[in-house]
Design an enzyme around this catalytic site. Structure first.
Site, PDB file in Angstrom:
ATOM      1  CD  GLU A 124      31.844  16.363  -8.491  1.00  0.00           C
ATOM      2  OE1 GLU A 124      32.326  17.095  -8.071  1.00  0.00           O
ATOM      3  OE2 GLU A 124      30.608  16.168  -8.258  1.00  0.00           O
TER       4      GLU A 124
ATOM      5  CD  GLU B   2      33.178  10.318  -9.379  1.00  0.00           C
ATOM      6  OE1 GLU B   2      33.863  11.048  -9.027  1.00  0.00           O
ATOM      7  OE2 GLU B   2      32.422   9.587  -8.857  1.00  0.00           O
TER       8      GLU B   2
ATOM      9  CB  CYS C 228      32.739  19.991  -3.033  1.00  0.00           C
ATOM     10  SG  CYS C 228      31.124  20.831  -3.691  1.00  0.00           S
TER      11      CYS C 228
ATOM     12  CB  SER D 279      31.445  12.940  -7.229  1.00  0.00           C
ATOM     13  OG  SER D 279      32.967  13.031  -7.338  1.00  0.00           O
TER      14      SER D 279
ATOM     15  CE  LYS E 292      34.420  22.759   2.268  1.00  0.00           C
ATOM     16  NZ  LYS E 292      34.668  21.677   1.410  1.00  0.00           N
TER      17      LYS E 292
ATOM     18  CD  GLU F 213      36.050  18.802   3.307  1.00  0.00           C
ATOM     19  OE1 GLU F 213      34.990  19.243   3.000  1.00  0.00           O
ATOM     20  OE2 GLU F 213      36.993  18.789   2.649  1.00  0.00           O
TER      21      GLU F 213
ATOM     22  CD  GLU G 254      37.218   9.856   5.402  1.00  0.00           C
ATOM     23  OE1 GLU G 254      37.667   9.512   6.371  1.00  0.00           O
ATOM     24  OE2 GLU G 254      36.460  10.374   5.215  1.00  0.00           O
TER      25      GLU G 254
ATOM     26  CB  CYS H  33      29.851  28.555  -0.049  1.00  0.00           C
ATOM     27  SG  CYS H  33      30.260  26.548  -0.090  1.00  0.00           S
TER      28      CYS H  33
HETATM   29 FE1  HC1 Z   1      32.434  26.302  -0.614  1.00  0.00          FE
HETATM   30 FE2  HC1 Z   1      33.863  24.461  -2.109  1.00  0.00          FE
HETATM   31  S1  HC1 Z   1      32.287  26.053  -2.806  1.00  0.00           S
HETATM   32  S2  HC1 Z   1      32.346  23.830  -0.624  1.00  0.00           S
HETATM   33  O1  HC1 Z   1      30.837  26.100  -0.547  1.00  0.00           O
HETATM   34  O2  HC1 Z   1      33.334  23.335  -3.308  1.00  0.00           O
HETATM   35  O3  HC1 Z   1      33.239  26.004   2.068  1.00  0.00           O
HETATM   36  O4  HC1 Z   1      32.890  28.934  -0.958  1.00  0.00           O
HETATM   37  O5  HC1 Z   1      35.449  26.406  -0.561  1.00  0.00           O
HETATM   38  O6  HC1 Z   1      36.128  22.867  -0.880  1.00  0.00           O
HETATM   39  O7  HC1 Z   1      35.729  25.668  -3.863  1.00  0.00           O
HETATM   40  C1  HC1 Z   1      32.864  26.173   1.163  1.00  0.00           C
HETATM   41  C2  HC1 Z   1      32.676  27.987  -0.667  1.00  0.00           C
HETATM   42  C3  HC1 Z   1      34.532  26.041  -0.966  1.00  0.00           C
HETATM   43  C4  HC1 Z   1      35.301  23.421  -1.375  1.00  0.00           C
HETATM   44  C5  HC1 Z   1      35.195  25.013  -3.446  1.00  0.00           C
HETATM   45 FE1  SF4 Z   2      28.307  23.036   2.608  1.00  0.00          FE
HETATM   46 FE2  SF4 Z   2      27.469  25.146   3.903  1.00  0.00          FE
HETATM   47 FE3  SF4 Z   2      29.942  24.430   4.119  1.00  0.00          FE
HETATM   48 FE4  SF4 Z   2      29.229  25.458   1.771  1.00  0.00          FE
HETATM   49  S1  SF4 Z   2      29.088  26.264   3.735  1.00  0.00           S
HETATM   50  S2  SF4 Z   2      30.525  23.480   2.389  1.00  0.00           S
HETATM   51  S3  SF4 Z   2      27.038  24.498   1.680  1.00  0.00           S
HETATM   52  S4  SF4 Z   2      28.168  23.271   4.996  1.00  0.00           S
END
Ligand code: HC1
Ligand code: SF4
Ligand code: SF4
Length: 569
Positions: free
Chosen positions: A278, A281, A299, A319, A358, A361, A366, A503
């Site tokens: 990133e 980028e 992220c 990104s 997550k 996600e 993809e 997070c």
């Molecule tokens: Fe997160 Fe991340 S910081 S998004 O909040 O960018 O879930 O802790 O794991 O993937 O590294 C969450 C936390 C985490 C990702 C990283």
């Molecule tokens: Fe985003 Fe919240 Fe998940 Fe962290 S815990 S990745 S801020 S949705």
């Protein structure tokens, strides 16, 4: 100021305060349920009633304003009777499933029942019966357990600016639901789980993947690789009675080994990798004046989904770097698999995340660059705690051990990803040194730390000034992006995290989570960073080796294939 007495004790408070505020000042504990300090006042559950000693009236203390000379009784017989009746009425229409409810032990209704000494329910009546929504990958909604406190509705609207949930207006059948009663997976819900964190009962929970993971651990044909998110290191102790913010990295490694994971790796390692990709980028965008700026972080899956729904015109600004979790998994199934002579299919990847989004996600079509689904299971902090308890592991007493090598080295930069401002701070540490070839004079970027909703600063890098902003909570993000869209704000790089505090305040973190608790968790991560020998992503030796042996360079063709993605307009 206003002077009143509560239980015979005099107190002075600002005009406009509530009786509950005054009681807090006197450290008198009044029970509450629909009240939440971060949300607008609601006053519906009437669990917080107190008595006006002069008139005998009962007042909901969370909304009733103070008045000069007021005399309040906080636990008269009349008050106690009313509180019990109000809670009993809730219990009369609540399924009797405490023994098997996942909130048993953390449920506020259960806590109140105990606290108010309720040992029978005098009212018997018909119970409402609604279908359970468990169609999405992230959030399960059981309206039968809902007590209509509206905390989820207010959180989603006031903090997140999403308004995915609302009351239906049908008397006895009244319930919290989605627009047109659609499954949460089919609406504009960001899967952030903030509604889950404020639900006092078991009406909103994560979709559990615990059974799947136990199965994988027992399957001798599966090589099970686990990664732990940065923020977990400062929150995993809480379900075991430890102070929020206590650093438990070493105990986590021990517990995961004892549970039987074949390799214990770290998402922080992949966070360092995200910074490499990133950051490169960003350097490219800064050099190419034609390109889309600001670059916006990608992220956080809650944020990405919110962006897809509400700011499709900004998707080109995101990104293309995948999240650390989703960079880690395809590498586990290729780079790591090769060293073990294993195929992608032989490896089962589990990630321990503070996050309900997550889970969504990992299902994105993809994210299959290893040839199979890259991430097989996502457990929240709470789910892993349940597994540790079920296995009889005494977490708080565990010895520290190390994470496994190859994808387990974390720098302080990767670690602070877990708190608001951390991605920005980590990125600037690397971008600065790449742009100037000089050592960064000051590593701590205090301007982007802390819980202010939107933070901004400008950093001098060589002859350039890089303007950055950080938003946490989707409502704050929307405020910032509206300014960007209107041309009123001009930034080069923006970090957005869906959850307030980032997070550490995620939808999968342990209950309860006040602002104070989130601040302590964030401080825990900064403490790790402060004591780390390596605090910059580009100095992580395992990351250097990964580029040397496997990826070539940041933004190489292989890196693009495994580590970058695109978004759905
Ligand atoms: Fe997160 Fe991340 S910081 S998004 O909040 O960018 O879930 O802790 O794991 O993937 O590294 C969450 C936390 C985490 C990702 C990283
Ligand atoms: Fe985003 Fe919240 Fe998940 Fe962290 S815990 S990745 S801020 S949705
Ligand atoms: Fe709203 Fe987030 Fe809950 Fe979805 S998960 S209903 S966006 S608070």
């Amino acid at each position: 100021t206003i002077t009143l007495t509560i239980d015979g004790q005099q107190v002075e408070v600002e005009q406009g305060s509530t009786i509950l505020d005054a009681a807090k000042k006197l450290e008198i504990d009044i029970p509450t349920l629909c009240y939440h300090p971060d949300l607008s006042l609601f006053g519906s559950c009437r669990v917080c009633v107190v008595e006006n000693a002069k008139t005998g009236d009962l007042l909901a203390s969370c909304v009733a304003p103070v008045a000069d000379g007021m005399e309040i009784k906080s636990h008269s017989t009349k008050v106690r009777r009313a509180r019990r009746t109000n809670v009993e009425l809730l219990l009369a229409n609540h399924p009797n499933e405490c023994l098997t409810c996942e909130r048993s032990g953390t449920c506020e209704l259960q806590g109140l029942t105990e606290k108010l000494g309720i040992n029978e329910i005098r009212f018997e009546g018909e119970q409402t019966k609604h279908p359970i929504d468990e169609f999405g990958p992230s959030i399960k909604r059981d309206p039968n357990k809902c007590i209509l406190c509206g905390r989820c509705v207010r959180t989603c609207e006031e903090i997140q600016g999403v308004s995915a949930l609302d009351f239906t207006q049908r008397g006895f059948d009244s319930v919290v639901t989605t627009a047109f009663d659609l499954p949460q997976a089919e609406i504009n819900c960001a899967n952030c789980g903030q509604c889950v964190t404020v639900c006092p009962v078991g009406a909103l929970t994560e979709v559990s993947e615990v059974d799947k993971v136990w199965q994988a651990l027992e399957d001798e044909n599966q090589h099970v690789v686990v990664q732990t998110a940065p923020s977990i290191q400062a929150t995993m102790g809480e379900p075991f009675g430890m102070e929020p913010g206590t650093v438990v990295t070493g105990k986590l490694a021990t517990a995961l080994n004892q549970l039987g994971f074949d390799r214990v790796f770290s998402t922080d390692f992949a966070a360092d990798l995200t910074i490499m990709e990133e950051g490169s980028e960003l350097l490219a965008r800064l050099e190419d004046k034609e390109s889309n700026t600001p670059q916006i972080t990608s992220c956080c899956p809650g944020w990405v989904k919110f962006c897809e729904h509400n700011y499709p015109e900004l998707l080109d600004n995101l990104s293309t770097a995948k999240s650390p979790m989703s960079m880690f998994s395809p590498l586990a199934k290729t780079y790591y698999a090769e060293t073990k002579d294993l195929e992608a299919e032989d490896i089962y990847t589990v990630s321990i995340m503070p996050c309900t989004a997550k889970k969504f996600e990992k299902e994105r079509g993809e994210l299959q660059d290893s040839g199979t689904q890259d991430t097989d299971a996502v457990l929240t902090t709470r789910e892993l705690a349940r597994m540790i308890k079920e296995a009889g592991i005494k977490f708080a007493e565990l010895e520290d051990t190390e994470y496994d090598r190859m994808m387990g080295e974390a720098t302080g930069a990767g670690t602070i990803f877990g708190t608001t401002g951390g991605v920005m701070e980590a990125a600037l540490r690397t971008v600065y040194e790449k742009l100037t070839d000089e050592e960064l004079p000051r590593l701590d970027l205090d301007e982007v730390r802390g819980l202010k909703g939107v933070k901004e600063t400008a950093v001098e890098i060589g002859n350039d000034t890089v303007k950055v902003a950080v938003a946490h909570g989707l409502g704050n993000a929307a405020d910032l992006l509206d300014q960007v869209k209107a041309g009123e704000a001009n930034y080069d790089f923006i970090e957005v995290m869906a959850c307030p505090a980032g997070c550490v305040g995620g939808g999968g973190q342990p209950y309860p989570a006040s602002k104070e608790i989130k601040a302590k968790r964030g401080q825990g991560l900064y403490n790790i960073d402060q004591s780390d020998k390596i605090r910059k992503s580009h100095e992580n030796p395992e990351i250097k080796k990964l580029y040397e042996d496997f990826l070539g360079a940041p933004l190489s063709e292989k890196a693009h294939h495994l580590l970058h993605t695109n978004y759905q307009k």
